[in-house]
Design an enzyme around this catalytic site. Structure first.
Site, PDB file in Angstrom:
ATOM      1  N   SER A 153      35.645 -42.847  70.851  1.00  0.00           N
ATOM      2  CA  SER A 153      36.206 -42.219  69.652  1.00  0.00           C
ATOM      3  C   SER A 153      35.392 -42.698  68.470  1.00  0.00           C
ATOM      4  CB  SER A 153      37.665 -42.678  69.504  1.00  0.00           C
ATOM      5  OG  SER A 153      38.147 -42.441  68.199  1.00  0.00           O
ATOM      6  N   TYR A 166      44.401 -49.322  69.623  1.00  0.00           N
ATOM      7  CA  TYR A 166      43.472 -48.227  69.932  1.00  0.00           C
ATOM      8  C   TYR A 166      42.045 -48.593  69.521  1.00  0.00           C
ATOM      9  CZ  TYR A 166      41.966 -43.284  70.157  1.00  0.00           C
ATOM     10  OH  TYR A 166      41.331 -42.100  70.449  1.00  0.00           O
TER      11      TYR A 166
HETATM   12  P1  NAD Z   1      46.157 -36.383  75.346  1.00  0.00           P
HETATM   13  O1  NAD Z   1      47.351 -37.155  74.930  1.00  0.00           O
HETATM   14  O2  NAD Z   1      46.159 -34.899  75.206  1.00  0.00           O
HETATM   15  O3  NAD Z   1      45.747 -36.741  76.826  1.00  0.00           O
HETATM   16  C1  NAD Z   1      45.724 -38.068  77.299  1.00  0.00           C
HETATM   17  C2  NAD Z   1      46.131 -38.053  78.743  1.00  0.00           C
HETATM   18  O4  NAD Z   1      46.093 -39.415  79.236  1.00  0.00           O
HETATM   19  C3  NAD Z   1      47.557 -37.528  78.927  1.00  0.00           C
HETATM   20  O5  NAD Z   1      47.562 -36.438  79.827  1.00  0.00           O
HETATM   21  C4  NAD Z   1      48.303 -38.726  79.460  1.00  0.00           C
HETATM   22  O6  NAD Z   1      49.325 -38.384  80.403  1.00  0.00           O
HETATM   23  C5  NAD Z   1      47.185 -39.531  80.110  1.00  0.00           C
HETATM   24  N1  NAD Z   1      47.591 -40.922  80.266  1.00  0.00           N
HETATM   25  C6  NAD Z   1      48.064 -41.744  79.316  1.00  0.00           C
HETATM   26  N2  NAD Z   1      48.439 -42.915  79.881  1.00  0.00           N
HETATM   27  C7  NAD Z   1      48.174 -42.810  81.209  1.00  0.00           C
HETATM   28  C8  NAD Z   1      48.362 -43.675  82.314  1.00  0.00           C
HETATM   29  N3  NAD Z   1      48.940 -44.883  82.191  1.00  0.00           N
HETATM   30  N4  NAD Z   1      47.966 -43.252  83.544  1.00  0.00           N
HETATM   31  C9  NAD Z   1      47.428 -42.013  83.687  1.00  0.00           C
HETATM   32  N5  NAD Z   1      47.266 -41.152  82.697  1.00  0.00           N
HETATM   33  C10 NAD Z   1      47.639 -41.544  81.462  1.00  0.00           C
HETATM   34  O7  NAD Z   1      44.940 -37.022  74.520  1.00  0.00           O
HETATM   35  P2  NAD Z   1      43.478 -36.479  74.232  1.00  0.00           P
HETATM   36  O8  NAD Z   1      43.419 -36.230  72.792  1.00  0.00           O
HETATM   37  O9  NAD Z   1      43.086 -35.430  75.201  1.00  0.00           O
HETATM   38  O10 NAD Z   1      42.653 -37.817  74.481  1.00  0.00           O
HETATM   39  C11 NAD Z   1      41.806 -38.016  75.594  1.00  0.00           C
HETATM   40  C12 NAD Z   1      40.851 -39.143  75.263  1.00  0.00           C
HETATM   41  O11 NAD Z   1      40.075 -38.805  74.125  1.00  0.00           O
HETATM   42  C13 NAD Z   1      41.568 -40.455  74.928  1.00  0.00           C
HETATM   43  O12 NAD Z   1      40.854 -41.542  75.475  1.00  0.00           O
HETATM   44  C14 NAD Z   1      41.499 -40.493  73.427  1.00  0.00           C
HETATM   45  O13 NAD Z   1      41.537 -41.787  72.936  1.00  0.00           O
HETATM   46  C15 NAD Z   1      40.163 -39.837  73.176  1.00  0.00           C
HETATM   47  N6  NAD Z   1      40.014 -39.287  71.832  1.00  0.00           N
HETATM   48  C16 NAD Z   1      40.908 -38.380  71.347  1.00  0.00           C
HETATM   49  C17 NAD Z   1      40.756 -37.914  70.064  1.00  0.00           C
HETATM   50  C18 NAD Z   1      41.690 -36.914  69.457  1.00  0.00           C
HETATM   51  O14 NAD Z   1      41.610 -36.694  68.248  1.00  0.00           O
HETATM   52  N7  NAD Z   1      42.555 -36.279  70.221  1.00  0.00           N
HETATM   53  C19 NAD Z   1      39.712 -38.387  69.264  1.00  0.00           C
HETATM   54  C20 NAD Z   1      38.818 -39.306  69.783  1.00  0.00           C
HETATM   55  C21 NAD Z   1      39.000 -39.756  71.071  1.00  0.00           C
END
Ligand code: NAD
Length: 271
Positions: A153, A166
């Site tokens: 991120s 985070y």
């Molecule tokens: P999201 O919440 O849509 O998806 C995250 C997924 O991780 C969910 O389906 C959740 O069930 C799963 N998860 C969480 N804990 C878990 C566990 N203990 N075991 C198995 N699965 C688990 O989030 P996203 O936005 O798609 O994020 C995905 C990645 O991208 C993350 O690592 C997040 O930090 C990163 N990210 C997101 C953003 C953003 O703005 N959305 C920005 C930068 C980085």
């Protein structure tokens, strides 16, 4: 279900601009039921990969499987909670491509941050990726090829207030990824981070209320005043744009790209 994320006008992202053939390859995507994970699973299956899509969210995985019919590759789903670290390591055995994507967020001042949540965030977003890499490397090393892509991120490169767990986990993931790059290089294994700014996903939608409370502003001002404050490009990134960056890191053209953090942050880290 939370209210839809408010959005600013932005270009429609390009779809499948990267030429990628993963026929005969197996890819593991964690957090595959979520916004970015689902886009990555579908993108890699579109490139012909057999995708192991894991998540703790069974309903979300079922929805993903329903979307995956007719693609050149396959999406096989597996319900897995990554806090079971032994199961996580085992799930990664034999894969050619590993996408460490699962994550969670809590927005809370440090002095109010629950220690058990801090522990869970570090477990899912740092220790589990370590165990998944550990499980994946023997097969990758044996065949002299492997691709590790870690969803970091902008918060792996910059801090923001109220996101201690985070930010700590993502900074750790950047270090883990670079170490894997150094160790994997002699074995044909690359390891990189993809580091987006705010992406249009449930993880962002779910933090609007907490951001408003922590910053003392109304929810409708969170997008402009908090989320997009430091980005030069004033829009959310689409999950498909992030998946395209992940796909690029799996192409033959990216064979010399390792140990980097590919920022999709709309200019945030240009400051
Ligand atoms: P999201 O919440 O849509 O998806 C995250 C997924 O991780 C969910 O389906 C959740 O069930 C799963 N998860 C969480 N804990 C878990 C566990 N203990 N075991 C198995 N699965 C688990 O989030 P996203 O936005 O798609 O994020 C995905 C990645 O991208 C993350 O690592 C997040 O930090 C990163 N990210 C997101 C953003 C953003 O703005 N959305 C920005 C930068 C980085």
């Amino acid at each position: 279900m939370t209210a839809p994320t408010p959005s600013l006008p932005g270009p429609v992202p390009p779809h499948h601009s990267v030429a990628l053939d993963l026929g005969g390859r197996t890819a593991l995507v964690t957090g595959a039921a979520g916004g970015i994970g689902r886009a990555c699973a579908l993108r890699l299956a579109s490139a012909g990969a057999e995708v192991r899509a894991v998540d703790r969210d069974a309903d979300g995985l079922a929805a993903l499987a329903a979307r995956a019919g007719g693609l050149p590759g396959l999406v096989r789903t597996q319900v897995l909670d990554l806090t079971d670290l032994d199961a996580a390591e085992k799930a990664a055995e034999g894969v050619d491509v590993l996408v460490n994507n699962a994550g969670l967020q809590l927005v809370r001042p440090l002095e109010e941050f629950p220690p058990d949540v801090f522990h869970t965030v570090l477990t899912v977003m740092l220790e589990a990726p370590f165990r998944l890499i550990r499980g994946a490397l023997p097969h990758m090393y044996a065949q002299g090829w492997g691709r590790i892509v870690n969803l970091s991120s902008v918060h792996g490169l910059r801090a923001s207030a109220y996101k201690s767990a985070y930010v700590a986990a993502k900074h750790g993931l950047e270090g883990l990824s670079k170490t894997a790059a150094l160790e994997g290089a002699p074995h044909g294994v690359t390891s990189n981070c993809v580091s987006p700014g705010y992406v249009r996903t449930p993880l962002v939608e779910a933090q609007i209320a907490d951001q408003a409370a922590a910053h003392g502003i109304p929810p409708e001002r969170v997008l402009t005043d908090v989320l997009l404050r430091d980005a030069a490009l004033k829009r959310l990134v689409e999950p498909e744009e992030v998946a395209e960056a992940v796909a690029y890191l799996c192409t033959p053209q990216a064979a010399f790209v390792t140990g980097i953090s590919l920022a999709l942050d709309g200019g945030w880290t240009a400051h």
